[in-house]
Design a protein around this motif. Structure first.
Motif, short mmCIF file in Angstrom:
data_model
loop_
_atom_site.label_atom_id
_atom_site.label_comp_id
_atom_site.label_asym_id
_atom_site.label_seq_id
_atom_site.Cartn_x
_atom_site.Cartn_y
_atom_site.Cartn_z
N THR A 132 40.52 46.00 34.32
CA THR A 132 41.54 45.01 34.70
C THR A 132 41.33 44.48 36.11
O THR A 132 41.24 43.25 36.29
CB THR A 132 42.95 45.61 34.53
N PRO A 133 41.26 45.32 37.14
CA PRO A 133 41.03 44.74 38.46
C PRO A 133 39.71 43.98 38.56
O PRO A 133 39.63 42.94 39.23
CB PRO A 133 41.07 45.95 39.40
N ALA A 134 38.68 44.49 37.89
CA ALA A 134 37.38 43.83 37.96
C ALA A 134 37.43 42.41 37.41
O ALA A 134 36.80 41.49 37.95
CB ALA A 134 36.34 44.65 37.21
N ALA A 135 38.18 42.20 36.32
CA ALA A 135 38.25 40.86 35.72
C ALA A 135 38.92 39.86 36.65
O ALA A 135 38.64 38.65 36.56
CB ALA A 135 38.99 40.93 34.39
N TYR A 136 39.80 40.31 37.50
CA TYR A 136 40.42 39.42 38.49
C TYR A 136 39.51 39.19 39.69
O TYR A 136 39.64 38.18 40.39
CB TYR A 136 41.75 40.02 38.99
N MET A 137 38.58 40.12 39.92
CA MET A 137 37.80 40.10 41.16
C MET A 137 36.42 39.47 41.01
O MET A 137 36.00 38.69 41.86
CB MET A 137 37.64 41.53 41.67
N VAL A 138 35.67 39.83 39.94
CA VAL A 138 34.25 39.48 39.88
C VAL A 138 33.85 39.06 38.48
O VAL A 138 34.70 38.82 37.61
CB VAL A 138 33.38 40.67 40.36
N HIS A 139 32.55 38.98 38.25
CA HIS A 139 32.00 38.56 36.95
C HIS A 139 30.89 39.53 36.54
O HIS A 139 29.98 39.81 37.33
CB HIS A 139 31.42 37.14 37.04
N ASN A 140 30.95 40.00 35.30
CA ASN A 140 29.88 40.85 34.78
C ASN A 140 29.92 40.81 33.27
O ASN A 140 30.99 40.73 32.67
CB ASN A 140 30.03 42.29 35.28
N LYS A 141 28.77 40.89 32.65
CA LYS A 141 28.72 40.79 31.20
C LYS A 141 29.28 42.03 30.51
O LYS A 141 29.61 41.99 29.33
CB LYS A 141 27.29 40.54 30.72
N SER A 142 29.39 43.16 31.25
CA SER A 142 29.89 44.38 30.63
C SER A 142 30.75 45.18 31.60
O SER A 142 30.34 45.45 32.74
CB SER A 142 28.75 45.27 30.16
N ARG A 143 31.90 45.61 31.12
CA ARG A 143 32.79 46.45 31.90
C ARG A 143 32.16 47.80 32.24
O ARG A 143 32.61 48.49 33.16
CB ARG A 143 34.09 46.69 31.13
N GLN A 144 31.11 48.19 31.47
CA GLN A 144 30.46 49.48 31.69
C GLN A 144 29.54 49.49 32.90
O GLN A 144 29.10 50.56 33.33
CB GLN A 144 29.67 49.88 30.44
N ASN A 145 29.25 48.33 33.46
CA ASN A 145 28.34 48.25 34.61
C ASN A 145 29.11 48.54 35.90
O ASN A 145 29.22 47.69 36.80
CB ASN A 145 27.67 46.88 34.65
N TYR A 146 29.63 49.74 36.01
CA TYR A 146 30.53 50.07 37.11
C TYR A 146 29.88 49.94 38.48
O TYR A 146 30.51 49.47 39.43
CB TYR A 146 31.07 51.50 36.93
#
Length: 449
Positions: A132-146
């Motif tokens: 959730t915070p990542a989607a507001y902050m940045v861009h990445n093809k996979s949520r698993q790429n922590y």
């Protein structure tokens, strides 16, 4: 219907654009379907009074939202796709972080707020680079790429500025690594860093802030010294962020969802209690700062929870009101030291029946036998006897609590039901009715023009 709602939001925004709020606070309660807020009302009720007391959620309930992802992922969303929709107004595939179905970056409302000069912040009980915070902050093809996501928190900029002025939550594992120390990068760029939760009351106003308080997600509310850690972090953010140009703050009650995935009603209700306390903090802030909008919703519902199961028209939340530790901690104690009924009863806050004690003993024996049968395989995977027994006994304890409370679950995953929407403060009327998650982002974008 969605197009009509989106168009209505656009038309309405022209009418209120001159009155747009200075401060926008978006609250996402991960996994909080309608059964959770209903259950919390009954859990929170005072049994000494004849009426069922309402909660702060009841006071500000304005509508519902559908949550489905892009068609490629069907009708049941994950947190990443739903957060991308809530943040950007774009439907995407499950796993997407701030990108569309073609893996192209999409702009979030937090990005827009930063672009027009507002201060921005995120406050979560998960790791700060979670979906959730990542989607507001940045861009990445996979949520698993922590690790990549953690790196991009530092590497990405908006108008040559860092994406967020304040970040509070967990995540040491991803920000302090052998290949890169992202915390040191932030510190060398002028950030005030804290890893001591007790230092939240002394945040410097003249520096951006990074606060990490756990390896991954923060400990459960039931196990934390401060049972209301989300509300405490929120209060610190509200003291830090206000300025002449306003702010955008994302708050996530991350672990309501984790309780649902574990089919753990006690876990979810304790996290809901922290969320209610957080909403009370926000309510007071709006009273003192009326030029503020607060919106609360969920990204999806988790677990298919039912309050009343097995054909019995009853639910008994009283059995989870006196827990002194989480079911995970109880199970860990058993995994480390064996089954001690007296210790377990103290943690549960109630006496076990002889039948319940016999069932737990049976499950303990099964857990030990399971370890013995699979010891070589488990050791190769890095599992220990203690961790194996802990997993099995946690399930046994949560099932015991389910029977006591008469709580039911249909899945350990997500469901596709609509989720509630709550709003108060300036322009809160724009969120009334049946919405889709992208409509929430569209309306906030219009308020940020």
């Amino acid at each position: 219907m969605k197009k009509i709602l989106s168009s209505l939001a656009l038309l309405t925004s022209f009418h209120v654009s001159a009155e747009a709020p200075q401060n926008i606070i978006m609250v996402v309660s991960d996994g909080m379907g309608p059964a959770y807020t209903t259950a919390y009302r009954y859990y929170n009720d005072d049994p000494a009074t004849p009426e069922i007391e309402t909660t702060i959620f009841d006071k500000y309930h304005v509508g519902s939202s559908s949550t489905y992802p892009a068609k490629v992922s069907g009708l049941v969303t994950d947190s990443a796709a739903s957060a991308t929709a809530l943040a950007s107004g774009v439907k995407s595939y499950n796993g997407a972080i701030g990108v569309d179905v073609n893996e192209q970056p999409v702009k979030s409302v937090l990005h827009q707020a930063k672009q027009i000069g507002k201060k921005t912040g995120i406050v979560v009980t998960s790791q700060i680079n979670h979906a959730t915070p990542a989607a507001y902050m940045v861009h990445n093809k996979s949520r698993q790429n922590y690790d990549e996501i953690a790196d991009s928190y530092f590497d990405n900029r908006i108008n040559d500025q860092f994406i967020a002025d304040l970040m509070l939550g967990g995540g040491w594992q991803y920000f302090i690594r052998k290949d890169r120390n992202v915390v040191n990068d932030f510190k060398s760029s002028g950030f005030h860093y804290l890893d001591d939760y007790n230092q939240l009351s002394n945040l410097p106003k003249d520096k951006p802030v990074l606060g990490l308080f756990a390896d991954k997600g923060m400990p459960q509310a039931l196990d934390y010294g401060d049972k209301y850690r989300l509300s405490t972090m929120t209060a610190a953010a509200l003291d830090y962020l206000p300025n002449d140009k306003g702010m955008f703050l994302l708050i996530e009650a991350s672990q309501v969802d984790w309780g649902g995935h574990s089919n753990d009603i006690a876990y979810s209700m304790s996290e809901m209690s922290d969320l209610e306390k957080t909403m009370a903090v926000l309510e007071k802030f709006v009273e003192q700062n009326p030029d503020t909008l607060v919106v609360l919703t969920a990204d999806h519902s988790t677990g298919g929870m039912t309050i009343g199961a097995n054909g019995d028209y009853a639910w008994h939340p009283t059995w989870i009101k006196n827990l002194t530790a989480s079911t995970q901690s109880m199970a860990q104690e058993i995994g480390d030291n064996g089954l001690d009924v007296l210790k377990l009863q103290q943690a549960l806050g109630f006496q076990l029946t002889p039948e319940e004690q016999d069932e737990l003993t049976t499950q303990m024996d099964k857990a030990l036998a399971y370890w013995t049968e699979n010891e070589i395989k488990f050791l190769a995977k890095g599992y220990s006897q203690a961790s194996t027994v802990t997993r099995k006994m946690r399930k046994a304890i949560t099932q015991l609590i389910d029977k006591r409370t008469n709580t039911g679950w249909t899945t350990s995953g997500h469901t596709g039901v609509d989720v509630p929407v709550y709003a108060f403060g300036k322009n809160s009327e724009l969120f009334i009715g049946q919405l889709d998650n992208v409509d929430i982002a569209t309306t906030i974008f219009n308020l940020l023009k």
